[in-house]
Design a protein around this motif. Structure first.
Motif, short mmCIF file in Angstrom:
data_model
loop_
_atom_site.label_atom_id
_atom_site.label_comp_id
_atom_site.label_asym_id
_atom_site.label_seq_id
_atom_site.Cartn_x
_atom_site.Cartn_y
_atom_site.Cartn_z
N SER A 217 9.93 -11.89 -7.37
CA SER A 217 9.71 -10.45 -7.49
C SER A 217 9.93 -9.75 -6.15
CB SER A 217 8.28 -10.18 -7.99
OG SER A 217 8.06 -8.79 -8.17
N VAL A 218 9.54 -10.40 -5.05
CA VAL A 218 9.76 -9.82 -3.72
C VAL A 218 11.25 -9.69 -3.44
CG1 VAL A 218 9.56 -10.31 -1.26
CG2 VAL A 218 7.55 -10.51 -2.74
N LEU A 219 12.03 -10.71 -3.78
CA LEU A 219 13.48 -10.63 -3.56
C LEU A 219 14.10 -9.53 -4.42
CD1 LEU A 219 14.36 -14.43 -3.37
CD2 LEU A 219 14.37 -12.78 -1.50
N ARG A 220 13.61 -9.38 -5.62
CA ARG A 220 14.12 -8.30 -6.47
C ARG A 220 13.78 -6.94 -5.88
NH1 ARG A 220 11.57 -9.58 -10.70
NH2 ARG A 220 10.36 -7.75 -11.29
N ALA B 279 9.02 5.42 0.38
CA ALA B 279 9.31 4.24 1.21
C ALA B 279 8.29 3.16 0.87
CB ALA B 279 9.24 4.57 2.69
N ILE B 280 8.66 1.91 1.13
CA ILE B 280 7.72 0.82 0.92
C ILE B 280 7.74 -0.11 2.13
CG2 ILE B 280 7.90 0.80 -1.60
CD1 ILE B 280 9.67 -1.77 -1.23
N ALA B 281 6.67 -0.90 2.25
CA ALA B 281 6.61 -2.02 3.18
C ALA B 281 6.18 -3.23 2.37
CB ALA B 281 5.61 -1.74 4.30
N VAL B 282 6.80 -4.35 2.61
CA VAL B 282 6.49 -5.54 1.83
C VAL B 282 6.38 -6.75 2.74
CG1 VAL B 282 8.95 -5.85 1.27
CG2 VAL B 282 7.23 -7.04 -0.09
N GLY B 283 5.30 -7.53 2.57
CA GLY B 283 5.22 -8.80 3.26
C GLY B 283 3.95 -9.15 3.99
N PRO B 284 3.22 -8.22 4.61
CA PRO B 284 2.07 -8.64 5.42
C PRO B 284 1.03 -9.43 4.62
CG PRO B 284 2.64 -6.37 5.93
CD PRO B 284 3.46 -6.77 4.72
N GLY B 285 0.82 -10.67 5.01
CA GLY B 285 -0.20 -11.50 4.36
C GLY B 285 0.02 -11.74 2.89
N LEU B 286 1.24 -11.57 2.40
CA LEU B 286 1.49 -11.59 0.96
C LEU B 286 1.50 -12.99 0.37
CD1 LEU B 286 2.17 -9.85 -1.51
CD2 LEU B 286 4.58 -10.02 -0.89
N GLY B 287 1.84 -13.99 1.16
CA GLY B 287 1.99 -15.33 0.60
C GLY B 287 3.30 -15.46 -0.14
N PHE B 288 3.43 -16.56 -0.89
CA PHE B 288 4.73 -16.91 -1.49
C PHE B 288 4.68 -17.03 -3.01
CE2 PHE B 288 4.24 -18.91 2.73
CZ PHE B 288 5.08 -18.06 3.42
N ALA B 289 3.58 -16.57 -3.60
CA ALA B 289 3.44 -16.72 -5.05
C ALA B 289 4.39 -15.81 -5.82
CB ALA B 289 1.99 -16.42 -5.47
N MET C 128 -5.01 4.34 -1.76
CA MET C 128 -5.19 3.91 -3.15
C MET C 128 -4.82 2.43 -3.23
SD MET C 128 -3.46 7.24 -4.95
CE MET C 128 -2.16 7.33 -3.72
N VAL C 129 -5.63 1.63 -3.91
CA VAL C 129 -5.40 0.19 -4.02
C VAL C 129 -5.22 -0.16 -5.49
CG1 VAL C 129 -6.25 -2.10 -3.46
CG2 VAL C 129 -6.81 -0.17 -1.96
N ARG C 130 -4.13 -0.87 -5.79
CA ARG C 130 -3.84 -1.24 -7.18
C ARG C 130 -3.55 -2.73 -7.27
NH1 ARG C 130 0.43 3.56 -8.93
NH2 ARG C 130 -1.00 5.33 -8.58
N PRO C 131 -4.13 -3.42 -8.25
CA PRO C 131 -3.79 -4.83 -8.47
C PRO C 131 -2.44 -4.93 -9.16
CG PRO C 131 -5.37 -4.12 -10.11
CD PRO C 131 -5.17 -2.95 -9.20
N CYS C 132 -1.65 -5.93 -8.78
CA CYS C 132 -0.37 -6.12 -9.47
C CYS C 132 0.06 -7.57 -9.35
CB CYS C 132 0.71 -5.19 -8.91
SG CYS C 132 1.40 -5.70 -7.33
N THR C 133 0.78 -8.04 -10.36
CA THR C 133 1.34 -9.39 -10.35
C THR C 133 2.84 -9.38 -10.20
OG1 THR C 133 1.44 -9.34 -12.77
CG2 THR C 133 -0.54 -10.31 -11.78
N ASP C 134 3.44 -8.19 -10.28
CA ASP C 134 4.89 -8.05 -10.16
C ASP C 134 5.19 -6.93 -9.16
OD1 ASP C 134 7.62 -7.81 -10.42
OD2 ASP C 134 7.56 -6.94 -12.44
N PRO C 135 5.32 -7.26 -7.86
CA PRO C 135 5.52 -6.21 -6.85
C PRO C 135 6.72 -5.31 -7.15
CG PRO C 135 4.99 -8.28 -5.78
CD PRO C 135 5.18 -8.59 -7.24
N ALA C 136 7.82 -5.89 -7.60
CA ALA C 136 9.01 -5.09 -7.86
C ALA C 136 8.76 -4.09 -8.98
CB ALA C 136 10.19 -5.99 -8.19
N GLY C 137 8.12 -4.56 -10.03
CA GLY C 137 7.84 -3.67 -11.14
C GLY C 137 6.86 -2.58 -10.77
N ALA C 138 5.82 -2.94 -10.02
CA ALA C 138 4.82 -1.95 -9.64
C ALA C 138 5.42 -0.88 -8.74
CB ALA C 138 3.66 -2.64 -8.94
N ALA C 139 6.24 -1.30 -7.77
CA ALA C 139 6.83 -0.34 -6.84
C ALA C 139 7.82 0.58 -7.55
CB ALA C 139 7.52 -1.08 -5.70
N SER C 140 8.59 0.02 -8.47
CA SER C 140 9.59 0.84 -9.16
C SER C 140 8.93 1.83 -10.11
CB SER C 140 10.58 -0.04 -9.91
OG SER C 140 9.92 -0.79 -10.91
#
Length: 494
Positions: free
Chosen positions: A322-325, A308-318, A290-302
């Protein structure tokens, strides 16, 4: 599981004192070598044996005899005259010839499928010279022409304790460690010579106690971590995994991570991507994801119900904040990779605030940003120093991947080949790790198992299925994970 050469000699001597004679130990070692080789070839082929004058020479001659009995065409290149061989090696050569094996002075390149290296054992030190040097050159020529090289106990020439590799040391595609793995196999220098490593048991040599600063997991230990699913299992039982990945120009990273998670057994996979790459990822991702668009990774995951989650591959720094949160606040286990590691390096205290278990998967460049290496440190010292200061599990990528965690022995991965030096391999590994965490496997064990499966898939593709190392892709490795799992669950039998 990892011992000095002196400790191994004492273990073998004790086995003999208990009534396991030298011939029986040699038969067991040879059966293990044959079992490893048999996983690489779907049908018998041509094998060339290079036997020294001692016990390692005897091991590979017995293995050659066993292969001949299984339909292989086996030739042995005589490195020494018969009267120079030890009594045990001379007897094994006689048995080899009686079984139909042949002695050949030279082997034409491109005519061998398998080479068995038994020139030297753990008692030898220093460069290979004279007939040994000539034999090592012949092995290198056969390998360059496509033969697979299996070394008995250690690549001839490699120091069993320090791992130093003098000029002329044999380069193996696989080292079959007999009884226990020797310490020198895991030095930083040795990784360029050992290939993958298999450890085979010897009768009378007891299982290794979990002591020391570094160790391996056996096949049996790894297999117990991932039993076959229950007959009444459903997708929710197999783990709900979220993957936060992808950005413009790096949509493939999200797709590869999703493929790794699905092929490693995740029941449900949701990929969270920035809106500007959503159409690309949604069309390219495996249909099961399943693929979902999101602008806030922390909010979407929560907001999702994830194991479990994985975060980072090809994600960039924008989405750094939110990634640190997400790293700090996600309550379940998480894999931190690639661009998420760069974000973490800018705020390392975040890891100490994480409420769930974290598995970090840096390559050496990312590791240097997280935790700079002091001059003179080995990789083991580097990883152990990080673990002393930080929570979580560190999977430090290299040809010999290392897994470390505070208060636990460091674990060396034993699978993989040079074909994995290609883009996207780390993305697939990240997905694998997330899937294993989602299934409830403990973080350190998930890292060890995931690294092994990742490398084993690549090994089977290259050594058994004929994919060239140059032609191996990350997508191939993801597709091969099912075979790697099947291989893990089948005990090695000679």
């Amino acid at each position: 599981m990892i011992v000095t050469s002196a400790a191994m000699r004492e273990l073998e001597a004790e086995a003999i004192r208990q009534g396991h004679d030298e011939a029986r130990l040699m038969e067991a070692a040879a059966a293990g070598i044959v079992a490893v080789a048999s996983r690489w070839f779907r049908a018998p082929g041509r094998c060339v044996v290079f036997a020294g004058k001692g016990n390692n020479g005897g091991d590979v001659l017995v293995a050659g005899r066993m292969l001949e009995e299984r339909g292989w065409q086996v030739d042995a290149v005589p490195v020494y005259a018969a009267d120079e061989l030890s009594p045990v090696a001379r007897e094994r050569q006689h048995e080899f010839l009686a079984a139909g094996g042949r002695l050949r002075e030279a082997i034409a390149p491109a005519t061998a499928d398998l080479v068995l290296d038994g020139l030297l054992g753990t008692g030898a030190r220093g460069a290979l010279r004279g007939p040994l040097g000539a034999a090592a050159e012949a092995i290198a020529t056969l390998r360059a022409a496509g033969a697979r090289v299996l070394s008995a106990d250690l690549p001839s020439g490699l120091d069993p304790d320090s791992g130093e590799a003098p000029e002329g040391t044999v380069v193996a595609d696989c080292t079959v460690a007999i009884g226990r793995a020797k310490m020198g196999l895991f030095s930083d220098e040795a990784g360029a010579f050992t290939g993958s490593i298999e450890v085979i048991a010897l009768p009378g040599v007891p299982p290794a106690a979990p002591t020391g600063s570094e160790t391996l997991f056996t096949r049996a230990e790894l297999a117990r971590l991932i039993p076959r699913p229950a007959l009444d299992a459903h997708k929710g039982d197999c783990g709900r995994v979220g993957i936060v990945a992808g950005s413009v120009g790096f949509a493939g990273a999200a797709v590869l991570a999703a493929s790794g998670a699905l092929r490693a057994g995740a029941g449900l996979v949701t990929v969270f991507v920035p809106p500007d790459v959503y159409p690309v990822v949604a069309s390219a991702a495996p249909p099961e994801a399943m693929v979902r668009p999101c602008t806030d990774p922390a909010g979407a995951a929560s907001a999702a119900s994830l194991d479990a989650i994985a975060v980072g591959p090809g994600l960039g720094f924008a989405h750094r904040e939110s990634v640190l949160r997400l790293i700090a606040e996600f309550p379940g286990p998480a894999v931190i990779d690639a661009d998420a590691l760069t974000a973490l390096a800018s705020a390392p205290e975040t890891l100490h605030r994480a409420v769930g278990a974290r598995v970090l998967t840096p390559h050496p460049g990312e590791m240097a940003r997280l935790f700079p290496c002091r001059e003179g440190w080995s990789r083991l010292e580097w990883g152990t120093a990080w673990a002393a200061d930080n929570p979580g599990v560190l999977l430090l990528k290299r040809p010999r991947t290392l897994i470390v965690a505070r208060g636990m022995p460091a674990v060396h991965n034993t699978t993989g080949n040079p074909g994995m030096a290609a883009g996207g391999m780390g993305d697939v590994l990240t997905g694998i790790l997330a899937a294993l965490l989602g299934r409830g496997i403990a973080p350190r064990e998930a890292a060890v198992l995931g690294a092994w499966l990742h490398g084993r898939s690549a090994d089977l593709l290259v050594h058994r299925d004929g994919v060239s190392e140059e032609g191996l892709t990350a997508s191939d490795v993801a597709r091969g994970l099912g075979e790697a799992l099947r291989d893990l669950r089948r005990p090695l039998k000679g």
